[in-house]
Design a protein around this motif. Structure first.
Motif, PDB file in Angstrom:
ATOM      1  N   ASN A 209       0.858  -1.182   0.000  1.00 48.34           N
ATOM      2  CA  ASN A 209       0.000   0.000   0.000  1.00 48.34           C
ATOM      3  C   ASN A 209       0.898   1.238   0.000  1.00 48.34           C
ATOM      4  OD1 ASN A 209      -1.759   2.172   0.654  1.00 48.34           O
ATOM      5  ND2 ASN A 209      -3.201   0.738   1.603  1.00 48.34           N
ATOM      6  N   GLU A 210       1.025   1.848  -1.163  1.00 49.29           N
ATOM      7  CA  GLU A 210       1.920   2.996  -1.304  1.00 49.29           C
ATOM      8  C   GLU A 210       1.480   4.167  -0.431  1.00 49.29           C
ATOM      9  OE1 GLU A 210       3.934   5.663  -4.903  1.00 49.29           O
ATOM     10  OE2 GLU A 210       2.692   3.897  -5.347  1.00 49.29           O
ATOM     11  N   GLU A 211       0.162   4.363  -0.281  1.00 52.05           N
ATOM     12  CA  GLU A 211      -0.333   5.474   0.530  1.00 52.05           C
ATOM     13  C   GLU A 211       0.071   5.332   1.992  1.00 52.05           C
ATOM     14  OE1 GLU A 211      -4.513   5.808   0.028  1.00 52.05           O
ATOM     15  OE2 GLU A 211      -4.398   6.422  -2.084  1.00 52.05           O
ATOM     16  N   LYS A 212       0.189   4.118   2.480  1.00 53.79           N
ATOM     17  CA  LYS A 212       0.583   3.862   3.863  1.00 53.79           C
ATOM     18  C   LYS A 212       2.102   3.695   4.006  1.00 53.79           C
ATOM     19  CE  LYS A 212      -3.753   1.530   5.183  1.00 53.79           C
ATOM     20  NZ  LYS A 212      -4.338   0.267   5.732  1.00 53.79           N
ATOM     21  N   GLY A 213       2.831   3.835   2.910  1.00 53.11           N
ATOM     22  CA  GLY A 213       4.278   3.663   2.967  1.00 53.11           C
ATOM     23  C   GLY A 213       4.710   2.214   2.997  1.00 53.11           C
ATOM     24  N   ILE A 214       3.795   1.306   2.663  1.00 54.92           N
ATOM     25  CA  ILE A 214       4.114  -0.123   2.670  1.00 54.92           C
ATOM     26  C   ILE A 214       4.587  -0.480   1.263  1.00 54.92           C
ATOM     27  CG2 ILE A 214       3.195  -2.439   3.066  1.00 54.92           C
ATOM     28  CD1 ILE A 214       1.153  -1.137   4.975  1.00 54.92           C
ATOM     29  N   ILE A 215       5.860  -0.245   1.030  1.00 56.34           N
ATOM     30  CA  ILE A 215       6.415  -0.350  -0.321  1.00 56.34           C
ATOM     31  C   ILE A 215       7.671  -1.209  -0.364  1.00 56.34           C
ATOM     32  CG2 ILE A 215       5.495   1.895  -1.061  1.00 56.34           C
ATOM     33  CD1 ILE A 215       8.254   3.090  -0.428  1.00 56.34           C
ATOM     34  N   TYR A 216       8.084  -1.756   0.769  1.00 50.09           N
ATOM     35  CA  TYR A 216       9.370  -2.442   0.816  1.00 50.09           C
ATOM     36  C   TYR A 216       9.223  -3.924   0.462  1.00 50.09           C
ATOM     37  CZ  TYR A 216      10.719   1.857   3.082  1.00 50.09           C
ATOM     38  OH  TYR A 216      10.934   3.190   3.347  1.00 50.09           O
ATOM     39  N   PRO A 217      10.188  -4.480  -0.254  1.00 57.14           N
ATOM     40  CA  PRO A 217      10.090  -5.881  -0.678  1.00 57.14           C
ATOM     41  C   PRO A 217      10.303  -6.844   0.477  1.00 57.14           C
ATOM     42  CG  PRO A 217      12.217  -4.976  -1.297  1.00 57.14           C
ATOM     43  CD  PRO A 217      11.414  -3.833  -0.751  1.00 57.14           C
ATOM     44  N   HIS A 218       9.977  -8.087   0.244  1.00 59.05           N
ATOM     45  CA  HIS A 218      10.184  -9.127   1.244  1.00 59.05           C
ATOM     46  C   HIS A 218      11.664  -9.231   1.602  1.00 59.05           C
ATOM     47  CE1 HIS A 218       6.072 -10.934   0.985  1.00 59.05           C
ATOM     48  NE2 HIS A 218       6.091 -10.183  -0.092  1.00 59.05           N
ATOM     49  N   HIS A 219      11.934  -9.469   2.882  1.00 62.18           N
ATOM     50  CA  HIS A 219      13.278  -9.599   3.447  1.00 62.18           C
ATOM     51  C   HIS A 219      14.001  -8.256   3.590  1.00 62.18           C
ATOM     52  CE1 HIS A 219      12.736 -13.908   3.090  1.00 62.18           C
ATOM     53  NE2 HIS A 219      12.448 -13.757   1.806  1.00 62.18           N
ATOM     54  N   HIS A 220      13.340  -7.161   3.256  1.00 62.09           N
ATOM     55  CA  HIS A 220      13.908  -5.843   3.502  1.00 62.09           C
ATOM     56  C   HIS A 220      13.777  -5.535   4.994  1.00 62.09           C
ATOM     57  CE1 HIS A 220      14.200  -1.438   3.498  1.00 62.09           C
ATOM     58  NE2 HIS A 220      14.774  -1.529   2.321  1.00 62.09           N
ATOM     59  N   PRO A 221      14.725  -4.802   5.596  1.00 59.46           N
ATOM     60  CA  PRO A 221      14.630  -4.494   7.040  1.00 59.46           C
ATOM     61  C   PRO A 221      13.348  -3.765   7.424  1.00 59.46           C
ATOM     62  CG  PRO A 221      16.824  -3.962   6.215  1.00 59.46           C
ATOM     63  CD  PRO A 221      15.987  -4.308   5.012  1.00 59.46           C
ATOM     64  N   ARG A 222      12.741  -3.024   6.480  1.00 60.17           N
ATOM     65  CA  ARG A 222      11.519  -2.278   6.803  1.00 60.17           C
ATOM     66  C   ARG A 222      10.272  -2.930   6.194  1.00 60.17           C
ATOM     67  NH1 ARG A 222      12.365   4.039   5.886  1.00 60.17           N
ATOM     68  NH2 ARG A 222      10.368   4.012   7.014  1.00 60.17           N
ATOM     69  N   PHE A 223      10.391  -4.209   5.863  1.00 60.69           N
ATOM     70  CA  PHE A 223       9.240  -4.929   5.310  1.00 60.69           C
ATOM     71  C   PHE A 223       8.074  -4.954   6.291  1.00 60.69           C
ATOM     72  CE2 PHE A 223       6.922  -8.984   5.410  1.00 60.69           C
ATOM     73  CZ  PHE A 223       6.273  -8.918   4.192  1.00 60.69           C
ATOM     74  N   THR A 224       6.883  -4.725   5.770  1.00 61.14           N
ATOM     75  CA  THR A 224       5.654  -4.922   6.536  1.00 61.14           C
ATOM     76  C   THR A 224       4.530  -5.163   5.537  1.00 61.14           C
ATOM     77  OG1 THR A 224       4.222  -4.035   8.277  1.00 61.14           O
ATOM     78  CG2 THR A 224       5.035  -2.474   6.625  1.00 61.14           C
ATOM     79  N   ILE A 225       3.323  -5.399   6.038  1.00 65.65           N
ATOM     80  CA  ILE A 225       2.180  -5.636   5.162  1.00 65.65           C
ATOM     81  C   ILE A 225       1.025  -4.723   5.560  1.00 65.65           C
ATOM     82  CG2 ILE A 225       2.786  -8.058   4.768  1.00 65.65           C
ATOM     83  CD1 ILE A 225       0.428  -8.730   6.751  1.00 65.65           C
ATOM     84  N   ASP A 226       0.139  -4.504   4.623  1.00 66.03           N
ATOM     85  CA  ASP A 226      -1.130  -3.857   4.930  1.00 66.03           C
ATOM     86  C   ASP A 226      -2.046  -4.941   5.483  1.00 66.03           C
ATOM     87  OD1 ASP A 226      -3.569  -2.632   5.025  1.00 66.03           O
ATOM     88  OD2 ASP A 226      -3.438  -1.696   3.047  1.00 66.03           O
ATOM     89  N   GLU A 227      -2.326  -4.880   6.773  1.00 66.27           N
ATOM     90  CA  GLU A 227      -3.094  -5.964   7.407  1.00 66.27           C
ATOM     91  C   GLU A 227      -4.534  -6.034   6.927  1.00 66.27           C
ATOM     92  OE1 GLU A 227      -2.618  -6.082  11.613  1.00 66.27           O
ATOM     93  OE2 GLU A 227      -0.434  -6.270  11.500  1.00 66.27           O
ATOM     94  N   ASP A 228      -5.016  -5.008   6.223  1.00 65.51           N
ATOM     95  CA  ASP A 228      -6.346  -5.101   5.623  1.00 65.51           C
ATOM     96  C   ASP A 228      -6.397  -6.202   4.566  1.00 65.51           C
ATOM     97  OD1 ASP A 228      -7.255  -3.044   7.189  1.00 65.51           O
ATOM     98  OD2 ASP A 228      -6.909  -1.478   5.695  1.00 65.51           O
ATOM     99  N   ALA A 229      -5.214  -6.626   4.080  1.00 63.81           N
ATOM    100  CA  ALA A 229      -5.162  -7.707   3.092  1.00 63.81           C
ATOM    101  C   ALA A 229      -5.571  -9.042   3.704  1.00 63.81           C
ATOM    102  CB  ALA A 229      -3.754  -7.812   2.515  1.00 63.81           C
TER     103      ALA A 229
END
Length: 249
Positions: A209-229
């Motif tokens: 989710n680009e609007e929430k800043g959730i743009i980092y790939p898997h295994h990146h130190p800042r990886f997270t997910i949009d939990e609405d998924a």
């Protein structure tokens, strides 16, 4: 998954489906792949054994670093020169460990990495090519070697009929725009163990989710997910299960 299969979780199972939250795909999208989806992730370990010595007197050593560098370079020829360019293959050296001081040539080098394939024959042939290269280079320079190749998960190969149900369910629940046809990738996934026991399909639930800043790939130190998924994934699991049961009747 392999241990779960051995424990009997697939006994009596007719169809299996699974998912992977996928941050490169925006929330609301479902990634669909027919046929080969994810590769077999195998691992290799190479030790080059030379003769250490002072960095100022290389002629008194068997330079494991120089030999190891040649091994790394020549391993790349497997992908570029041994295999049909249209055949998916990845050979990545990911670790090169040697030395403890700036003026000492180490006696050993450790090289590790991964090989990714879809084709089983190629999967079994690549280690033979690798060891032939390592053996030839080390012998040419008076060194020796150790070579180990560990086979990991099998490739994930989706069944078309089950994948069709996933795609149709996605369209019915979330609309045409939610369907994202994706290409295979060379990542690995132990869901493949379940597919050895029953037909099935593995799919991606978009979690970026680009609007929430959730743009980092898997295994990146800042990886997270949009939990609405997560809710979207549950709806798709339930809908696809009901559809599969209805078609089985």
């Amino acid at each position: 998954a392999e241990e779960m299969v051995q424990a009997g979780v697939m006994d009596g199972v007719d169809v299996v489906i699974g998912t992977h939250l996928w941050s490169p795909l925006e929330r609301g999208k479902i990634g669909i792949v027919y046929g080969p989806m994810m590769a077999a992730p195998d691992r290799f370990f190479i030790r080059i054994i030379g003769k250490g010595g002072h960095g100022a007197m290389p002629h008194q050593t068997i330079d494991a670093i120089a030999i190891g560098a040649q091994v790394v370079t020549n391993l790349q020829h497997i992908v570029s020169r041994y295999v049909d360019p249209l055949e998916p293959l990845v050979l990545s050296v990911t670790q090169f460990v040697a030395g403890t001081a700036h003026n000492v040539l180490p006696g050993e080098v450790e090289i590790q990495g991964t090989v990714r394939t879809f084709d089983e024959t190629l999967r079994r042939t690549v280690p033979q090519w690798m060891e032939r290269i390592v053996k030839g280079i080390t012998e040419a320079h008076g060194a020796s070697y150790e070579f180990q190749f560990d086979y990991g998960y099998r490739p994930v190969i989706n069944y078309d009929e089950v994948t069709r149900v996933i795609e149709e369910t996605t369209r019915e629940l979330f609309g045409e725009e939610a369907v994202a046809r994706l290409k295979p990738n060379m990542g690995g996934e132990d869901f493949s163990a379940f597919l050895q026991k029953a037909p099935g399909s593995f799919f991606y639930v978009g979690a970026g989710n680009e609007e929430k800043g959730i743009i980092y790939p898997h295994h990146h130190p800042r990886f997270t997910i949009d939990e609405d998924a997560l809710e979207i994934g549950v709806q798709l699991f339930v809908g696809a299960t009901l559809k599969l049961l209805a078609e089985a009747v």
